[in-house]
Scaffold this motif. Structure first.
Motif, PDB file in Angstrom:
ATOM      1  N   GLY A 184       0.544  -1.125   0.089  1.00 32.97           N
ATOM      2  CA  GLY A 184       0.091   0.031   0.055  1.00 32.97           C
ATOM      3  C   GLY A 184       1.207   1.284  -0.225  1.00 32.97           C
ATOM      4  N   GLN A 185       1.961   1.388   0.140  1.00 29.03           N
ATOM      5  CA  GLN A 185       3.218   2.201   0.989  1.00 29.03           C
ATOM      6  C   GLN A 185       4.087   1.875  -0.500  1.00 29.03           C
ATOM      7  OE1 GLN A 185       4.360   2.786   4.431  1.00 29.03           O
ATOM      8  NE2 GLN A 185       2.725   4.018   5.041  1.00 29.03           N
ATOM      9  N   LYS A 186       4.656   1.125  -0.965  1.00 22.66           N
ATOM     10  CA  LYS A 186       5.210   0.446  -2.045  1.00 22.66           C
ATOM     11  C   LYS A 186       4.882  -0.620  -2.187  1.00 22.66           C
ATOM     12  CE  LYS A 186       8.872  -0.180   1.211  1.00 22.66           C
ATOM     13  NZ  LYS A 186       9.488   0.498   2.781  1.00 22.66           N
ATOM     14  N   GLU A 187       5.388  -0.529  -3.406  1.00 29.71           N
ATOM     15  CA  GLU A 187       5.545  -2.192  -4.631  1.00 29.71           C
ATOM     16  C   GLU A 187       6.920  -2.149  -4.332  1.00 29.71           C
ATOM     17  OE1 GLU A 187       4.482  -4.042  -8.666  1.00 29.71           O
ATOM     18  OE2 GLU A 187       4.240  -1.695  -8.282  1.00 29.71           O
ATOM     19  N   ILE A 188       7.433  -3.538  -4.132  1.00 25.97           N
ATOM     20  CA  ILE A 188       8.575  -4.200  -4.676  1.00 25.97           C
ATOM     21  C   ILE A 188       8.757  -5.578  -4.846  1.00 25.97           C
ATOM     22  CG2 ILE A 188      10.960  -5.308  -2.673  1.00 25.97           C
ATOM     23  CD1 ILE A 188       9.877  -3.139  -0.269  1.00 25.97           C
ATOM     24  N   VAL A 189       9.992  -5.696  -5.646  1.00 22.68           N
ATOM     25  CA  VAL A 189      10.231  -6.484  -6.740  1.00 22.68           C
ATOM     26  C   VAL A 189      11.778  -7.565  -6.154  1.00 22.68           C
ATOM     27  CG1 VAL A 189      10.269  -8.112  -8.584  1.00 22.68           C
ATOM     28  CG2 VAL A 189       8.386  -6.549  -8.301  1.00 22.68           C
ATOM     29  N   PHE A 190      11.816  -8.352  -6.522  1.00 22.36           N
ATOM     30  CA  PHE A 190      13.133  -9.179  -5.911  1.00 22.36           C
ATOM     31  C   PHE A 190      13.321 -10.081  -7.299  1.00 22.36           C
ATOM     32  CE2 PHE A 190      13.016  -8.044  -1.416  1.00 22.36           C
ATOM     33  CZ  PHE A 190      14.084  -7.499  -0.886  1.00 22.36           C
ATOM     34  N   LEU A 191      14.068  -9.671  -7.891  1.00 21.38           N
ATOM     35  CA  LEU A 191      14.537  -9.987  -8.908  1.00 21.38           C
ATOM     36  C   LEU A 191      15.614 -11.453  -8.461  1.00 21.38           C
ATOM     37  CD1 LEU A 191      14.451  -7.430 -11.351  1.00 21.38           C
ATOM     38  CD2 LEU A 191      12.169  -9.419 -11.457  1.00 21.38           C
ATOM     39  N   ALA A 192      15.741 -12.621  -9.201  1.00 24.52           N
ATOM     40  CA  ALA A 192      16.902 -13.695  -8.805  1.00 24.52           C
ATOM     41  C   ALA A 192      17.298 -14.166 -10.034  1.00 24.52           C
ATOM     42  CB  ALA A 192      16.962 -14.590  -8.381  1.00 24.52           C
ATOM     43  N   HIS A 193      18.550 -14.622 -10.166  1.00 18.92           N
ATOM     44  CA  HIS A 193      19.240 -14.818 -11.684  1.00 18.92           C
ATOM     45  C   HIS A 193      20.038 -16.255 -11.037  1.00 18.92           C
ATOM     46  CE1 HIS A 193      21.996 -15.266 -14.597  1.00 18.92           C
ATOM     47  NE2 HIS A 193      21.347 -14.464 -15.563  1.00 18.92           N
ATOM     48  N   ASN A 194      20.379 -16.773 -12.161  1.00 17.87           N
ATOM     49  CA  ASN A 194      20.796 -18.175 -11.692  1.00 17.87           C
ATOM     50  C   ASN A 194      21.580 -18.453 -11.301  1.00 17.87           C
ATOM     51  OD1 ASN A 194      17.961 -19.993 -11.657  1.00 17.87           O
ATOM     52  ND2 ASN A 194      17.941 -20.595 -13.607  1.00 17.87           N
ATOM     53  N   GLY A 195      22.546 -17.417 -12.361  1.00 18.03           N
ATOM     54  CA  GLY A 195      24.015 -17.494 -12.194  1.00 18.03           C
ATOM     55  C   GLY A 195      24.464 -16.917 -11.567  1.00 18.03           C
ATOM     56  N   LEU A 196      24.021 -16.378 -10.721  1.00 14.86           N
ATOM     57  CA  LEU A 196      24.031 -15.245  -9.647  1.00 14.86           C
ATOM     58  C   LEU A 196      23.027 -15.325  -8.075  1.00 14.86           C
ATOM     59  CD1 LEU A 196      23.965 -11.599 -11.166  1.00 14.86           C
ATOM     60  CD2 LEU A 196      25.820 -12.771 -11.186  1.00 14.86           C
ATOM     61  N   PRO A 197      23.827 -17.595  -7.988  1.00 17.24           N
ATOM     62  CA  PRO A 197      23.149 -17.391  -6.204  1.00 17.24           C
ATOM     63  C   PRO A 197      23.522 -16.643  -5.116  1.00 17.24           C
ATOM     64  CG  PRO A 197      25.073 -18.777  -6.943  1.00 17.24           C
ATOM     65  CD  PRO A 197      24.519 -18.481  -8.312  1.00 17.24           C
ATOM     66  N   GLY A 198      22.459 -16.458  -4.937  1.00 14.36           N
ATOM     67  CA  GLY A 198      22.482 -15.092  -3.020  1.00 14.36           C
ATOM     68  C   GLY A 198      22.930 -13.689  -3.759  1.00 14.36           C
ATOM     69  N   PHE A 199      22.918 -14.126  -4.793  1.00 13.45           N
ATOM     70  CA  PHE A 199      22.170 -12.017  -4.839  1.00 13.45           C
ATOM     71  C   PHE A 199      21.191 -11.301  -5.782  1.00 13.45           C
ATOM     72  CE2 PHE A 199      22.754  -8.190  -8.001  1.00 13.45           C
ATOM     73  CZ  PHE A 199      22.902  -7.255  -7.447  1.00 13.45           C
ATOM     74  N   GLU A 200      20.624 -10.932  -6.016  1.00 19.71           N
ATOM     75  CA  GLU A 200      19.267  -9.843  -6.315  1.00 19.71           C
ATOM     76  C   GLU A 200      19.034  -8.631  -6.409  1.00 19.71           C
ATOM     77  OE1 GLU A 200      16.040 -13.501  -4.245  1.00 19.71           O
ATOM     78  OE2 GLU A 200      16.920 -11.671  -2.814  1.00 19.71           O
ATOM     79  N   ILE A 201      18.159  -8.472  -6.974  1.00 13.18           N
ATOM     80  CA  ILE A 201      18.041  -7.133  -7.636  1.00 13.18           C
ATOM     81  C   ILE A 201      16.433  -6.314  -7.151  1.00 13.18           C
ATOM     82  CG2 ILE A 201      17.582  -5.633  -9.279  1.00 13.18           C
ATOM     83  CD1 ILE A 201      19.182  -7.087 -11.477  1.00 13.18           C
ATOM     84  N   GLU A 202      16.795  -5.192  -5.783  1.00 14.61           N
ATOM     85  CA  GLU A 202      15.242  -5.432  -5.236  1.00 14.61           C
ATOM     86  C   GLU A 202      14.376  -3.908  -6.367  1.00 14.61           C
ATOM     87  OE1 GLU A 202      13.567  -3.704  -0.712  1.00 14.61           O
ATOM     88  OE2 GLU A 202      15.651  -3.775  -1.561  1.00 14.61           O
ATOM     89  N   LEU A 203      13.586  -4.096  -7.286  1.00 10.72           N
ATOM     90  CA  LEU A 203      13.080  -3.244  -7.367  1.00 10.72           C
ATOM     91  C   LEU A 203      12.041  -2.773  -6.061  1.00 10.72           C
ATOM     92  CD1 LEU A 203      12.454  -4.621 -10.679  1.00 10.72           C
ATOM     93  CD2 LEU A 203      14.276  -2.841 -10.163  1.00 10.72           C
ATOM     94  N   ILE A 204      11.961  -0.853  -6.352  1.00 11.78           N
ATOM     95  CA  ILE A 204      10.817  -0.835  -5.714  1.00 11.78           C
ATOM     96  C   ILE A 204      10.106   0.453  -6.002  1.00 11.78           C
ATOM     97  CG2 ILE A 204      10.786   1.219  -3.378  1.00 11.78           C
ATOM     98  CD1 ILE A 204      14.022  -0.755  -2.626  1.00 11.78           C
TER      99      ILE A 204
END
Length: 129
Positions: free
Chosen positions: A37-57
């Protein structure tokens, strides 16, 4: 103390366009998408980068603007023992944004502080898979 870089938070003005960009260009995939309701958050993962994500806000309410801190909002580090690292950082003069860690997505503890250039740095407890 610091185990690895976990994610980078990037401000998105158009969430769907941002998702398509990272999916199409770099083959990232959505791991989780939330709207509180205040923000939309998406975490994107990549098979070649285990343990690292991009958080879109994406800010939904003008009173909670992450964007005032820049398009790349924060850099997050995974830690083993949140309380031990907080204690260590406080001994080094670090002042945290909150007195205690908050609970984030997946109920993990998180806490933020500023780097020497005003950048936001975040500590995140290890994910229990």
């Amino acid at each position: 103390m610091i185990k690895r870089v976990e994610h980078v938070g990037i401000m998105a003005s158009d969430m769907d366009e941002s998702i398509r960009f990272y999916e199409t260009l770099f083959q990232f995939k959505i791991r989780v998408r939330v709207n509180n309701g205040q923000k939309e958050i998406v975490f994107l993962a990549h098979n070649g980068l285990p343990g690292f994500e991009i958080e879109l806000i994406r800010d939904l309410q003008p009173t909670t603007l992450y964007t005032e801190h820049g398009l790349v909002n924060h850099l997050a580090f995974v830690v083993d023992n949140m309380e031990q690292v907080i204690s260590y950082c406080r001994q080094k003069g670090i002042v945290f944004e909150t007195s205690e860690p908050k609970r984030g997505i997946n109920d993990r503890k998180t806490i933020r502080f500023r780097g020497p250039n005003g950048e936001i740095l975040q500590l995140v407890e290890e994910r229990n898979s």
